[in-house]
Design a protein around this motif. Structure first.
Motif, PDB file in Angstrom:
ATOM      1  N   GLY A 132      43.157  -3.928  29.397  1.00  0.00           N
ATOM      2  CA  GLY A 132      43.859  -2.782  28.823  1.00  0.00           C
ATOM      3  C   GLY A 132      42.908  -1.762  28.235  1.00  0.00           C
ATOM      4  N   LEU A 133      41.803  -2.244  27.658  1.00  0.00           N
ATOM      5  CA  LEU A 133      40.824  -1.347  27.052  1.00  0.00           C
ATOM      6  C   LEU A 133      40.148  -0.478  28.106  1.00  0.00           C
ATOM      7  CD1 LEU A 133      39.424  -0.637  24.347  1.00  0.00           C
ATOM      8  CD2 LEU A 133      37.712  -2.379  24.909  1.00  0.00           C
ATOM      9  N   VAL A 134      39.722  -1.082  29.223  1.00  0.00           N
ATOM     10  CA  VAL A 134      39.059  -0.319  30.279  1.00  0.00           C
ATOM     11  C   VAL A 134      40.033   0.675  30.919  1.00  0.00           C
ATOM     12  CG1 VAL A 134      37.994  -0.500  32.556  1.00  0.00           C
ATOM     13  CG2 VAL A 134      37.337  -2.082  30.750  1.00  0.00           C
ATOM     14  N   THR A 135      41.272   0.258  31.136  1.00  0.00           N
ATOM     15  CA  THR A 135      42.262   1.170  31.720  1.00  0.00           C
ATOM     16  C   THR A 135      42.484   2.380  30.832  1.00  0.00           C
ATOM     17  OG1 THR A 135      43.385  -0.651  32.850  1.00  0.00           O
ATOM     18  CG2 THR A 135      44.644   1.368  32.518  1.00  0.00           C
ATOM     19  N   THR A 136      42.647   2.154  29.543  1.00  0.00           N
ATOM     20  CA  THR A 136      42.890   3.265  28.617  1.00  0.00           C
ATOM     21  C   THR A 136      41.674   4.178  28.517  1.00  0.00           C
ATOM     22  OG1 THR A 136      44.327   1.777  27.351  1.00  0.00           O
ATOM     23  CG2 THR A 136      43.692   3.848  26.309  1.00  0.00           C
ATOM     24  N   ALA A 137      40.478   3.590  28.455  1.00  0.00           N
ATOM     25  CA  ALA A 137      39.261   4.400  28.375  1.00  0.00           C
ATOM     26  C   ALA A 137      39.078   5.234  29.635  1.00  0.00           C
ATOM     27  CB  ALA A 137      38.046   3.499  28.158  1.00  0.00           C
ATOM     28  N   ALA A 138      39.315   4.640  30.805  1.00  0.00           N
ATOM     29  CA  ALA A 138      39.185   5.386  32.059  1.00  0.00           C
ATOM     30  C   ALA A 138      40.204   6.513  32.141  1.00  0.00           C
ATOM     31  CB  ALA A 138      39.350   4.437  33.245  1.00  0.00           C
ATOM     32  N   CYS A 139      41.409   6.265  31.665  1.00  0.00           N
ATOM     33  CA  CYS A 139      42.446   7.296  31.676  1.00  0.00           C
ATOM     34  C   CYS A 139      42.077   8.438  30.739  1.00  0.00           C
ATOM     35  CB  CYS A 139      43.773   6.671  31.274  1.00  0.00           C
ATOM     36  SG  CYS A 139      45.207   7.712  31.572  1.00  0.00           S
ATOM     37  N   LEU A 140      41.527   8.110  29.574  1.00  0.00           N
ATOM     38  CA  LEU A 140      41.080   9.152  28.649  1.00  0.00           C
ATOM     39  C   LEU A 140      39.983  10.007  29.271  1.00  0.00           C
ATOM     40  CD1 LEU A 140      40.944   7.302  25.206  1.00  0.00           C
ATOM     41  CD2 LEU A 140      42.283   9.351  25.723  1.00  0.00           C
ATOM     42  N   LEU A 141      39.013   9.360  29.905  1.00  0.00           N
ATOM     43  CA  LEU A 141      37.916  10.099  30.525  1.00  0.00           C
ATOM     44  C   LEU A 141      38.418  10.959  31.675  1.00  0.00           C
ATOM     45  CD1 LEU A 141      35.150   7.343  30.572  1.00  0.00           C
ATOM     46  CD2 LEU A 141      35.209   9.381  29.136  1.00  0.00           C
ATOM     47  N   ALA A 142      39.359  10.447  32.448  1.00  0.00           N
ATOM     48  CA  ALA A 142      39.869  11.205  33.588  1.00  0.00           C
ATOM     49  C   ALA A 142      40.645  12.442  33.154  1.00  0.00           C
ATOM     50  CB  ALA A 142      40.755  10.317  34.458  1.00  0.00           C
ATOM     51  N   LEU A 143      41.225  12.399  31.964  1.00  0.00           N
ATOM     52  CA  LEU A 143      42.015  13.529  31.470  1.00  0.00           C
ATOM     53  C   LEU A 143      41.205  14.445  30.557  1.00  0.00           C
ATOM     54  CD1 LEU A 143      45.415  11.765  30.711  1.00  0.00           C
ATOM     55  CD2 LEU A 143      44.900  13.326  32.578  1.00  0.00           C
ATOM     56  N   THR A 144      39.923  14.158  30.392  1.00  0.00           N
ATOM     57  CA  THR A 144      39.051  14.980  29.561  1.00  0.00           C
ATOM     58  C   THR A 144      38.290  15.963  30.431  1.00  0.00           C
ATOM     59  OG1 THR A 144      38.792  13.188  27.971  1.00  0.00           O
ATOM     60  CG2 THR A 144      37.168  14.957  27.891  1.00  0.00           C
ATOM     61  N   ALA A 145      38.254  17.203  30.027  1.00  0.00           N
ATOM     62  CA  ALA A 145      37.555  18.221  30.811  1.00  0.00           C
ATOM     63  C   ALA A 145      36.083  18.269  30.415  1.00  0.00           C
ATOM     64  CB  ALA A 145      38.202  19.590  30.589  1.00  0.00           C
ATOM     65  N   GLY A 146      35.280  18.836  31.311  1.00  0.00           N
ATOM     66  CA  GLY A 146      33.878  19.078  30.996  1.00  0.00           C
ATOM     67  C   GLY A 146      32.956  17.939  31.374  1.00  0.00           C
ATOM     68  N   ARG A 147      31.814  17.892  30.690  1.00  0.00           N
ATOM     69  CA  ARG A 147      30.768  16.934  31.039  1.00  0.00           C
ATOM     70  C   ARG A 147      31.178  15.497  30.788  1.00  0.00           C
ATOM     71  NH1 ARG A 147      25.212  19.713  28.646  1.00  0.00           N
ATOM     72  NH2 ARG A 147      25.254  21.597  29.971  1.00  0.00           N
ATOM     73  N   LEU A 148      32.013  15.283  29.784  1.00  0.00           N
ATOM     74  CA  LEU A 148      32.430  13.921  29.464  1.00  0.00           C
ATOM     75  C   LEU A 148      33.152  13.286  30.640  1.00  0.00           C
ATOM     76  CD1 LEU A 148      32.427  11.786  27.262  1.00  0.00           C
ATOM     77  CD2 LEU A 148      34.605  12.698  26.453  1.00  0.00           C
ATOM     78  N   ARG A 149      33.950  14.072  31.330  1.00  0.00           N
ATOM     79  CA  ARG A 149      34.648  13.547  32.502  1.00  0.00           C
ATOM     80  C   ARG A 149      33.698  13.391  33.682  1.00  0.00           C
ATOM     81  NH1 ARG A 149      39.760  16.391  35.687  1.00  0.00           N
ATOM     82  NH2 ARG A 149      39.882  14.858  37.368  1.00  0.00           N
ATOM     83  N   ARG A 150      32.829  14.365  33.885  1.00  0.00           N
ATOM     84  CA  ARG A 150      31.935  14.319  35.046  1.00  0.00           C
ATOM     85  C   ARG A 150      30.943  13.175  34.959  1.00  0.00           C
ATOM     86  NH1 ARG A 150      31.729  19.983  34.269  1.00  0.00           N
ATOM     87  NH2 ARG A 150      29.636  19.766  33.373  1.00  0.00           N
ATOM     88  N   HIS A 151      30.495  12.872  33.749  1.00  0.00           N
ATOM     89  CA  HIS A 151      29.480  11.842  33.600  1.00  0.00           C
ATOM     90  C   HIS A 151      30.039  10.523  33.057  1.00  0.00           C
ATOM     91  CE1 HIS A 151      26.584  14.948  34.457  1.00  0.00           C
ATOM     92  NE2 HIS A 151      26.919  15.646  33.377  1.00  0.00           N
TER      93      HIS A 151
END
Length: 239
Positions: A132-151
């Motif tokens: 559940g932790l990895v799924t939530t973290a990946a979803c947060l990163l996928a919905l974040t714009a900018g460098r945080l999502r790209r990297h």
């Protein structure tokens, strides 16, 4: 602190449950801790005999890392998701990742056991918060714009892949499945925000004809071309 409890009720309840479970396990002898882990593992044997509740109780135990480290990770990731999306969506993504990744990994073992492949583990210890932790973290990163999502997403995927190549354990396969589930959850309309402009109201312009007439006189309405709608109409800029 009171504001955090009001804004993050799901995170507060889950973190409290994890802390209480970790505190209770710490005070138990090694044999009792092993028995607790064994009876709350969502393995093939338990699913085969109908102990489906282990799918949920397995998420009450921090395994693989120190308990406080895992609980702090849950507080940070789930708390951030709940702050951004609300309790229902954040907890829904976490539970979706935990249950689906568990069913995918244990389901694969169950199929191999069903066709009588030799050496299939059916009573493995499968507990933890990581799916559940990895799924939530990946979803947060996928919905974040900018460098945080790209990297962020490539780095997380690389770390999980390296762990799979190094350990070659079933849980590592589940972590990669959880990563894909988080990315898929981010693509759903349930989490995407509307991209349309907000609803706005046009200001009401004063009527020059009505203002010039004496009190009690009816204004003259313009019925000519171009007189469509009325002043003060609400324009919906959404879909």
């Amino acid at each position: 602190m009171e504001t955090l409890r009001r804004r993050l009720p799901g995170t507060a309840v889950y973190v409290t449950a994890l802390l209480l479970t970790a505190w209770w396990l710490k005070g138990q002898p090694a044999a009792e801790r092993a028995r607790f882990m064994r009876h709350n593992s969502s393995n093939v044997h338990h699913l085969d005999v109908g102990k489906w509740w282990t799918l949920f109780t397995s998420g009450l135990v921090v395994d693989g890392v120190p308990a406080l480290v895992g609980i702090a990770a849950v507080a940070g990731v789930l708390g951030c998701a709940e702050w951004r999306w609300g309790t229902l969506r954040a907890c829904g993504v976490f539970v979706f990742g935990h249950l689906t990744a568990t069913l995918l990994t244990e389901g694969a073992l169950w199929l191999m056991h069903f066709v009588h492949l030799p050496g299939v583990p059916t009573r493995t210890r499968d507990v933890g918060i990581s799916y559940g932790l990895v799924t939530t973290a990946a979803c947060l990163l996928a919905l974040t714009a900018g460098r945080l999502r790209r990297h962020g997403l490539p780095l997380l995927a690389a770390a999980l892949t390296a762990a799979l190549l190094y350990d070659q354990e079933l849980a590592d396969v589940g972590h990669l499945a959880s990563l894909a589930l988080g990315f898929l959850a981010a693509r759903t309309a349930w989490l995407r925000t509307s991209s349309g402009p907000p609803v706005c109201t046009m200001p009401v312009a004063p009527d020059p004809v009505g203002a010039a007439l004496p009190s009690g006189s009816a204004p003259v309405r313009n019925e000519g071309v171009g007189a469509r709608g009325t002043p003060g109409a609400v324009l919906n800029g959404g879909r």
